[in-house]
Scaffold this motif. Structure first.
Motif, PDB file in Angstrom:
ATOM      1  N   LEU A 165       0.821  -1.206   0.000  1.00  0.00           N
ATOM      2  CA  LEU A 165       0.000   0.000   0.000  1.00  0.00           C
ATOM      3  C   LEU A 165       0.858   1.260   0.000  1.00  0.00           C
ATOM      4  N   ALA A 168       2.126   1.645  -3.482  1.00  0.00           N
ATOM      5  CA  ALA A 168       1.018   1.968  -4.385  1.00  0.00           C
ATOM      6  C   ALA A 168       0.543   3.397  -4.178  1.00  0.00           C
ATOM      7  N   ALA A 169       0.370   3.790  -2.937  1.00  0.00           N
ATOM      8  CA  ALA A 169      -0.108   5.144  -2.653  1.00  0.00           C
ATOM      9  C   ALA A 169       0.883   6.172  -3.181  1.00  0.00           C
TER      10      ALA A 169
ATOM     11  N   ALA B 169      -4.134   4.740  -4.557  1.00  0.00           N
ATOM     12  CA  ALA B 169      -3.887   3.344  -4.213  1.00  0.00           C
ATOM     13  C   ALA B 169      -4.227   2.435  -5.387  1.00  0.00           C
ATOM     14  N   ALA B 173      -1.437   0.380  -7.303  1.00  0.00           N
ATOM     15  CA  ALA B 173      -1.591  -1.081  -7.266  1.00  0.00           C
ATOM     16  C   ALA B 173      -1.647  -1.644  -8.684  1.00  0.00           C
ATOM     17  N   PHE B 185      -1.876  -7.598  -6.409  1.00  0.00           N
ATOM     18  CA  PHE B 185      -1.530  -6.358  -5.717  1.00  0.00           C
ATOM     19  C   PHE B 185      -2.765  -5.501  -5.460  1.00  0.00           C
ATOM     20  N   GLU B 188      -4.164  -7.000  -2.349  1.00  0.00           N
ATOM     21  CA  GLU B 188      -3.331  -6.681  -1.187  1.00  0.00           C
ATOM     22  C   GLU B 188      -3.570  -5.260  -0.702  1.00  0.00           C
ATOM     23  N   CYS B 189      -3.575  -4.337  -1.633  1.00  0.00           N
ATOM     24  CA  CYS B 189      -3.757  -2.941  -1.243  1.00  0.00           C
ATOM     25  C   CYS B 189      -5.153  -2.709  -0.693  1.00  0.00           C
ATOM     26  N   LYS B 191      -6.999  -4.886   0.900  1.00  0.00           N
ATOM     27  CA  LYS B 191      -7.056  -5.455   2.249  1.00  0.00           C
ATOM     28  C   LYS B 191      -6.398  -4.537   3.279  1.00  0.00           C
ATOM     29  N   GLU B 192      -5.250  -4.003   2.925  1.00  0.00           N
ATOM     30  CA  GLU B 192      -4.564  -3.105   3.856  1.00  0.00           C
ATOM     31  C   GLU B 192      -5.405  -1.860   4.107  1.00  0.00           C
ATOM     32  N   LEU B 193      -6.000  -1.364   3.047  1.00  0.00           N
ATOM     33  CA  LEU B 193      -6.858  -0.192   3.161  1.00  0.00           C
ATOM     34  C   LEU B 193      -8.044  -0.499   4.076  1.00  0.00           C
TER      35      LEU B 193
END
Lengths: 214, 214
Positions: A165, A168-169, B169, B173, B185, B188-189, B191-193
DNA sequence: GACAAAACAGGACAACCGGTCTGTTTTATA
DNA sequence: TATAAAACAGACCGGTTGTCCTGTTTTGTC
């Protein structure tokens, strides 16, 4: 009449070519950069260029593996590793890059993302080289999170997800910053990221525990 | 001998050219796409192409303003507006795109970001057109957050910041997904978000209110 | 100093690119 | 059906591109 002398300096010649190529590829992109312009800007003849880099692809590959990788290392990996924590490192890099861009007055974008978008689908060798840099970037952040965890912090954070993240961010924020020529998007995304982490993040464990103890 | 007939179909011709151009520009990029290849793939002659699009730049501008903008509208803006909330909408789009890419088997990246990276620095007209699409994208999400807020949700969320991070994001991603040819990806991003938003986010209001009422 | 390899110079070239140009056919309008 | 404009066909051109090729100079090595 003074005779013309020549001094062979293969390493310097190679460095000069890479300097200009790195600059051209980031500012104009790979396909829009002609070797003719590049040679003129670097003060290099066709023979010398061809001696060090047989093809344009070889030149780009060298730029990616040497210069782009180094740029990611210097602006991201090293600062994050040197920071007091992964989160603080990420915050510091966002801040530092935003400040640098604002002072500079324009946004050329992230070297890695710039080339990744143009070359990933064109050639698998390009793609692999670029993907490796992304992987190293994420791994450095994830490793830092893991180090934080062995030091007692970052309870419930998934290191790989956090790293993904963060990268990506940053990549996305830089993409908008480049397109809008406004570094503010880096700051906006960082603030939103922080405002989320403030209420969860490191304190996640504590809050969850509190809920369970009720 | 059968005589050859011709049927003028200006709209259809224009559409066919844009179809191929949209595909080429996303798969190969702008500079790597030659008008010759494009004409061959579309089954269009030079005369027809030039009649509808005087220059390559005009063609690209049409692709951006018609096709890329439409793609963002269809895959992002409309689903988000139709969702029960901004957060749910963002989640759904991440999920849907990830699923689509996994089924498809390869990742060509985000049409907007692909062209934005290659063309933003090359030409200000390109850059502005692309920046407008980014702005509309963010604004749709931000407006949805504001709508949520008037409906009693999303207490302390800054709509513009939330939108910027969501777009960033996703863009980042997708950049990694394209370079690594791995749609994971995006997941993943997301989920983290979500793991961050779970503990803050929409429940912020409730928690804060509860605190205030104690 | 002989000599081979590396380093560099610079011209040549075939392929290709985007744009233009002229000419023909279709179509709308009256 | 006369006619002008729109739609399309296809050849053509000047400029550019990346690469190759033939020499010349420098440099390390014996």
């Amino acid at each position: 009449m003074a005779r013309k002398k020549r001094t062979n300096d293969p390493e310097g010649m190679r460095r000069r070519v890479l300097d200009v190529a790195e600059d051209f590829f980031q500012a104009r992109g790979y396909h829009a950069s002609s070797l003719g312009d590049l040679m003129a800007a670097a003060g290099v003849t066709g023979g010398a260029l061809h001696h060090h880099f047989p093809t344009k692809k070889a030149l780009a590959l060298a730029v990616i593996e040497e210069r782009v990788a180094a740029a990611v290392r210097e602006t991201w990996i090293e600062p994050v590793l040197a920071a007091s924590s992964a989160r603080e490192g990420v915050r510091a890099v966002f801040e530092a890059v935003a400040a640098e861009l604002e002072e500079q007055g324009y946004v050329r974008g992230c070297p890695l993302n710039n080339l990744a978008h143009e070359l990933s689908l064109a050639d698998d060798e390009f793609r692999l080289a670029l993907a490796n840099i992304f992987a190293g970037w994420r791994q450095a952040i994830a490793d830092k999170v893991r180090a934080d965890q062995t030091n007692g912090g970052e309870g419930g954070t998934d290191p790989d997800r956090f790293a993904a993240l963060a990268v990506a961010a940053y990549s996305g924020a830089m993409s908008m910053a480049k397109t809008s020529q406004d570094a503010g998007f880096l700051r906006e995304c960082l603030k939103e990221l922080e405002s989320l982490q403030l209420s969860s993040g490191g304190s996640t464990v504590r809050r969850r525990r509190r809920v369970l103890l009720r």
